[in-house]
Motif scaffolding. Structure first.
Motif, PDB file in Angstrom:
ATOM      1  N   PRO A  36     106.906  90.096  30.339  1.00 47.39           N
ATOM      2  CA  PRO A  36     106.591  89.010  31.262  1.00 47.39           C
ATOM      3  C   PRO A  36     104.672  89.065  31.402  1.00 47.39           C
ATOM      4  N   GLN A  37     104.330  88.111  32.138  1.00 44.64           N
ATOM      5  CA  GLN A  37     102.844  88.184  32.367  1.00 44.64           C
ATOM      6  C   GLN A  37     102.641  89.065  33.351  1.00 44.64           C
ATOM      7  N   GLU A  38     101.327  89.659  33.160  1.00 39.81           N
ATOM      8  CA  GLU A  38     100.908  90.725  34.135  1.00 39.81           C
ATOM      9  C   GLU A  38      99.776  90.439  34.815  1.00 39.81           C
ATOM     10  N   TRP A  39      99.526  90.855  36.036  1.00 42.63           N
ATOM     11  CA  TRP A  39      98.325  90.448  36.783  1.00 42.63           C
ATOM     12  C   TRP A  39      97.777  91.890  37.438  1.00 42.63           C
ATOM     13  N   VAL A  40      96.541  91.668  38.003  1.00 38.66           N
ATOM     14  CA  VAL A  40      96.006  92.816  38.608  1.00 38.66           C
ATOM     15  C   VAL A  40      96.166  92.716  40.096  1.00 38.66           C
ATOM     16  N   TRP A  41      96.252  93.672  40.764  1.00 39.14           N
ATOM     17  CA  TRP A  41      96.445  93.720  42.099  1.00 39.14           C
ATOM     18  C   TRP A  41      95.395  94.585  43.132  1.00 39.14           C
ATOM     19  N   PRO A  42      95.214  94.742  44.135  1.00 37.59           N
ATOM     20  CA  PRO A  42      94.451  95.774  45.020  1.00 37.59           C
ATOM     21  C   PRO A  42      95.051  97.142  44.666  1.00 37.59           C
ATOM     22  N   GLY A  43      94.271  97.969  44.391  1.00 38.29           N
ATOM     23  CA  GLY A  43      94.582  99.302  44.076  1.00 38.29           C
ATOM     24  C   GLY A  43      94.529  99.618  42.668  1.00 38.29           C
ATOM     25  N   ASP A  44      94.652  98.596  41.702  1.00 35.00           N
ATOM     26  CA  ASP A  44      94.413  98.735  40.321  1.00 35.00           C
ATOM     27  C   ASP A  44      93.051  99.113  39.948  1.00 35.00           C
ATOM     28  N   VAL A  45      93.062  99.865  38.749  1.00 35.43           N
ATOM     29  CA  VAL A  45      91.742 100.120  38.422  1.00 35.43           C
ATOM     30  C   VAL A  45      91.539  99.665  36.781  1.00 35.43           C
ATOM     31  N   ILE A  46      90.599  98.865  36.561  1.00 29.85           N
ATOM     32  CA  ILE A  46      90.287  98.456  35.122  1.00 29.85           C
ATOM     33  C   ILE A  46      88.965  98.954  34.488  1.00 29.85           C
ATOM     34  N   GLU A  47      89.253  99.344  33.343  1.00 28.75           N
ATOM     35  CA  GLU A  47      88.056  99.963  32.669  1.00 28.75           C
ATOM     36  C   GLU A  47      88.009  99.319  31.363  1.00 28.75           C
ATOM     37  N   THR A  83     100.851  80.294  26.743  1.00 27.56           N
ATOM     38  CA  THR A  83     101.219  80.420  28.191  1.00 27.56           C
ATOM     39  C   THR A  83     100.164  79.904  29.278  1.00 27.56           C
ATOM     40  N   LEU A  84      99.201  79.225  28.783  1.00 20.82           N
ATOM     41  CA  LEU A  84      98.042  78.529  29.562  1.00 20.82           C
ATOM     42  C   LEU A  84      97.929  77.096  29.060  1.00 20.82           C
ATOM     43  N   ASP A  85      98.901  76.560  28.635  1.00 22.52           N
ATOM     44  CA  ASP A  85      98.621  75.069  28.218  1.00 22.52           C
ATOM     45  C   ASP A  85      97.470  74.683  27.329  1.00 22.52           C
ATOM     46  N   THR A  86      96.733  75.674  26.670  1.00 21.60           N
ATOM     47  CA  THR A  86      95.739  75.259  25.789  1.00 21.60           C
ATOM     48  C   THR A  86      96.302  74.813  24.582  1.00 21.60           C
ATOM     49  N   SER A  87      95.433  74.221  23.731  1.00 23.22           N
ATOM     50  CA  SER A  87      95.789  73.825  22.203  1.00 23.22           C
ATOM     51  C   SER A  87      96.085  74.809  21.352  1.00 23.22           C
ATOM     52  N   LYS A  88      96.983  75.012  20.570  1.00 18.47           N
ATOM     53  CA  LYS A  88      97.246  76.022  19.662  1.00 18.47           C
ATOM     54  C   LYS A  88      96.174  75.824  18.310  1.00 18.47           C
ATOM     55  N   ASP A 135      92.858  89.126  22.081  1.00 20.11           N
ATOM     56  CA  ASP A 135      94.111  88.906  22.748  1.00 20.11           C
ATOM     57  C   ASP A 135      94.370  90.247  23.459  1.00 20.11           C
ATOM     58  N   GLY A 136      95.411  90.055  24.242  1.00 16.76           N
ATOM     59  CA  GLY A 136      95.807  91.176  25.192  1.00 16.76           C
ATOM     60  C   GLY A 136      95.700  90.869  26.611  1.00 16.76           C
ATOM     61  N   VAL A 137      95.282  89.691  27.069  1.00 19.79           N
ATOM     62  CA  VAL A 137      95.017  89.376  28.426  1.00 19.79           C
ATOM     63  C   VAL A 137      96.408  89.089  29.229  1.00 19.79           C
TER      64      VAL A 137
END
Length: 303
Positions: free
Chosen positions: A276-287, A108-113, A268-270
């Motif tokens: 589909p890809q997921e992103w964080v947005w205002p209001g989300d909480v990361i622990e 997904t990020l065009d880095t080498s396999k 892994d798990g980012v």
């Protein structure tokens, strides 16, 4: 020991403390009671070397339960800051250091396999650092792809220049937790510093656990959730390049100094690796947390 930097109120100075159960014991005030001079800042303690750490441990053991007024306060009554609120120089970040993360990044990020043959090193400026509970800033004018990465952080305790892997762990002061926030759409010509180096992109803490209390830094569970949903769950045994290899590699050409920080990579798990890809947005909480060290909890806010 579990070392913290804390503030007793919003107006107070940042001070070095030791977590002792549900108390924060002020290092400098503890030293004054015990008759040992001790510093009030984390970096000063690290600079003083193992002897100062031993004095702190002795003072804590000799006075436990007999602390004078002001030496120990309930942890719930203070604000914990990043253990090193302002690192002296950039944090050393390690990319692609877990095999499964190499695979998901290649998709997904065009880095080498291909697995890296040497550690992939980038940096995060001191201004990325925020402490426990502080907000992670989301600037929608810059990024629409803000991602998460939980990492074990290594804090260097003595000058390391061209050290061998065999000697590398003797250079470690302790370990902590770091969240390496990444704006995936801010990479520039394959360079990562703007993607990973924006303000608030390095939540760090809640403490530094001294190296003597972590028997093996490669047997620690680490995990991250977004809004309570598990996104990353792994173990540091899956690092491609272990801590001694990272220290030896960096110090081959860049002198590591007391207080320097290495963020050792993420499993892994980012969000970028999901379908589909997921992103964080205002209001989300990361622990996020690392076994035996602690956890961080941060809200994402719009700026």
């Amino acid at each position: 020991m579990r070392l913290v930097t804390y503030r007793s109120n919003t107006e107070a100075e940042a001070r070095l403390g030791v977590l002792d159960g549900d108390l924060v014991v002020d290092a400098q005030r503890l030293g004054a009671q015990a008759g040992f001079p001790l510093p009030s800042r984390m970096l000063d303690l690290i600079d003083l070397g193992p002897a100062a750490l031993a004095v702190l441990g002795t003072a804590l053991a000799d006075t436990r339960g007999r602390w004078q007024a002001g030496v120990a306060v309930p942890a719930g009554n203070v604000k914990l800051l990043a253990p090193i609120p302002r690192p002296r120089k950039n944090i050393f970040g390690i990319g692609l250091n877990y095999v499964e993360h190499v695979a998901e990044s290649a998709r997904t990020l065009d880095t080498s396999k291909e697995l890296p043959k040497q550690p992939v090193i980038f940096s995060k400026p001191p201004t990325t650092v925020v402490g426990p509970g502080d907000a992670i800033e989301h600037n929608a004018r810059i990024t629409r792809q803000l991602d998460w990465e939980v990492e074990l952080a290594v804090i260097i305790g003595r000058t390391a220049r061209r050290v061998t892997e065999a000697d590398a762990l003797s250079c470690v002061f302790g370990y902590s937790v770091m969240i390496d926030m990444s704006a995936r759409d801010c990479r520039r010509a394959s360079q990562w510093i703007f993607s990973k180096g924006q303000d608030t992109y390095a939540p760090f803490g809640p403490c530094i656990v001294t190296a003597d209390e972590i028997a093996d830094p490669h047997s620690l569970d680490l995990w991250l959730t977004v809004n309570g949903e598990v996104k990353q769950k792994s173990n540091t045994r899956h690092m491609l390049f272990k801590v001694p290899a990272l220290i030896a590699d960096i110090s081959a050409g860049i002198t590591l100094e007391p207080g320097d920080i290495i963020a050792t990579g993420t499993p892994d798990g980012v969000g970028a690796g999901r379908d589909p890809q997921e992103w964080v947005w205002p209001g989300d909480v990361i622990e996020a947390g690392v076994d035996g060290i602690g956890r961080l909890r941060h809200s994402v806010v719009a700026v």
